[in-house]
Scaffold this motif. Structure first.
Motif, PDB file in Angstrom:
ATOM      1  N   ALA A   1       3.818  -7.342   8.934  1.00 27.57           N
ATOM      2  CA  ALA A   1       2.963  -7.813  10.024  1.00 27.57           C
ATOM      3  C   ALA A   1       2.652  -9.299   9.903  1.00 27.57           C
TER       4      ALA A   1
ATOM      5  N   ARG B   1      -2.038   3.213   4.362  1.00 30.15           N
ATOM      6  CA  ARG B   1      -1.160   2.127   4.818  1.00 30.15           C
ATOM      7  C   ARG B   1      -0.731   1.300   3.600  1.00 30.15           C
ATOM      8  N   THR B   2       0.230   0.410   3.775  1.00 28.45           N
ATOM      9  CA  THR B   2       0.850  -0.193   2.585  1.00 28.45           C
ATOM     10  C   THR B   2       0.947  -1.726   2.657  1.00 28.45           C
TER      11      THR B   2
ATOM     12  N   ASP C   1      -6.459  -2.385   9.536  1.00 29.28           N
ATOM     13  CA  ASP C   1      -5.167  -1.861   9.097  1.00 29.28           C
ATOM     14  C   ASP C   1      -4.250  -3.069   8.827  1.00 29.28           C
ATOM     15  N   PRO C   2      -3.032  -2.854   8.398  1.00 34.87           N
ATOM     16  CA  PRO C   2      -2.173  -4.001   8.055  1.00 34.87           C
ATOM     17  C   PRO C   2      -1.997  -5.001   9.207  1.00 34.87           C
ATOM     18  N   GLU C   3      -1.910  -4.499  10.435  1.00 30.02           N
ATOM     19  CA  GLU C   3      -1.676  -5.411  11.560  1.00 30.02           C
ATOM     20  C   GLU C   3      -2.923  -6.271  11.838  1.00 30.02           C
TER      21      GLU C   3
ATOM     22  N   GLU D   1       3.804  -2.881   4.843  1.00 31.67           N
ATOM     23  CA  GLU D   1       3.481  -2.985   6.277  1.00 31.67           C
ATOM     24  C   GLU D   1       2.695  -4.270   6.558  1.00 31.67           C
TER      25      GLU D   1
END
Ligand SMILES: [Zn+2]
Length: 264
Positions: free
Chosen positions: A245, A237-238, A207-209, A241
């Protein structure tokens, strides 16, 4: 005349690498010498592929296809594009040989290899390194051969990513579908990518993180282009984001739209 031709071929535009995002994990990369590499051809059923590329002919000539793994959202247009273009196909060993056995790839043009290997099917100026990815792989017959009944997934070997070294020294790392893993640091150490094409959508991948951690702490490219997001609700998700992060890491985020091409 010859001199003019040399001047033209040596012009500023001809020296650049073009990277066209086709939505999801699909890219078309054009090298400085005009060699065309397509990664993970998924266009006709790709909700984010620009309409014009639903016709595979819109890709123009294709010299090489790289496949990261066998899931439908990465290979559904592989058999048709390989046949239409006559391009060589670099692919993991089991998936490649199974698709040859099923009559979907031409064995004489299929380079079935494995992680750690390097090939140069377009000549010595362009090197393709197959690198690890942390995901799964299988060949989804429901997409590749819908008339097949009784079995959906056959052995698709292991998922991989690629580092492509182009004629001008520019290096592109396509992560494939993957979670973050510590050995991304080795990929960085060995190949020093200038540009990383990185999945950020979550659910099936980072994911982005997690992608931000991978890029900031392990891959450390100069520039990063997010991919594999927004195609389906479950991976919604984008890039915003992802940017948040990444914080103030000295890495440029290239937030492009499907169908946009950047030159390097
Ligand atoms: Zn995928």
């Amino acid at each position: 005349m010859f001199l003019l031709l040399v001047l033209f071929k040596g012009g500023a535009l001809a020296q650049q690498v073009e990277v066209l995002w086709l939505g999801h994990a699909a890219f078309r990369i054009t090298s400085t010498a005009g060699k065309v590499i397509v990664i993970d051809p998924f266009l006709k059923r790709n909700p984010r592929a620009p309409a014009k590329y639903k016709d595979l002919k819109a890709l123009g000539k294709v010299d090489l296809i790289l496949v990261t793994h066998g899931h439908g959202d990465h290979v559904s247009d592989l058999p048709e594009l390989a046949k239409m273009s006559g391009a060589a196909v670099v692919i993991n060993f089991e998936l490649g040989n199974n698709l040859v056995a099923l009559g979907m790839l031409d064995g004489s043009k299929t380079i079935a290899m494995n992680k750690g290997g390097t090939v140069a099917p377009l000549g010595p100026g362009i090197k393709v390194h197959m690198v690890p990815a942390e995901h799964s792989s299988s060949a989804d017959l429901s997409q590749l051969k819908p008339e097949t009944a009784g079995v959906r997934y056959i052995d698709g070997g292991v998922p991989v990513g690629y580092v492509i070294e182009l004629e001008n020294g520019f290096r592109i790392y396509h992560t494939g579908d993957t979670d973050v893993f510590g050995d991304m640091a080795l990929i960085s150490k060995f190949y020093k990518p200038d540009l990383a094409l990185v999945c950020i959508g979550g659910h099936f991948t980072m994911d982005p993180e997690r992608a931000a951690y991978a890029v900031r702490e392990l891959i450390r490219p100069k520039q990063v282009m997010p991919m594999h997001y927004g195609t389906y609700p479950v991976i919604n998700r984008t890039p915003a984001e992802f940017k948040a992060a990444l914080g103030n890491a000295p890495i440029k985020v290239l937030d492009v739209k499907p169908g946009e091409a950047l030159r390097f």
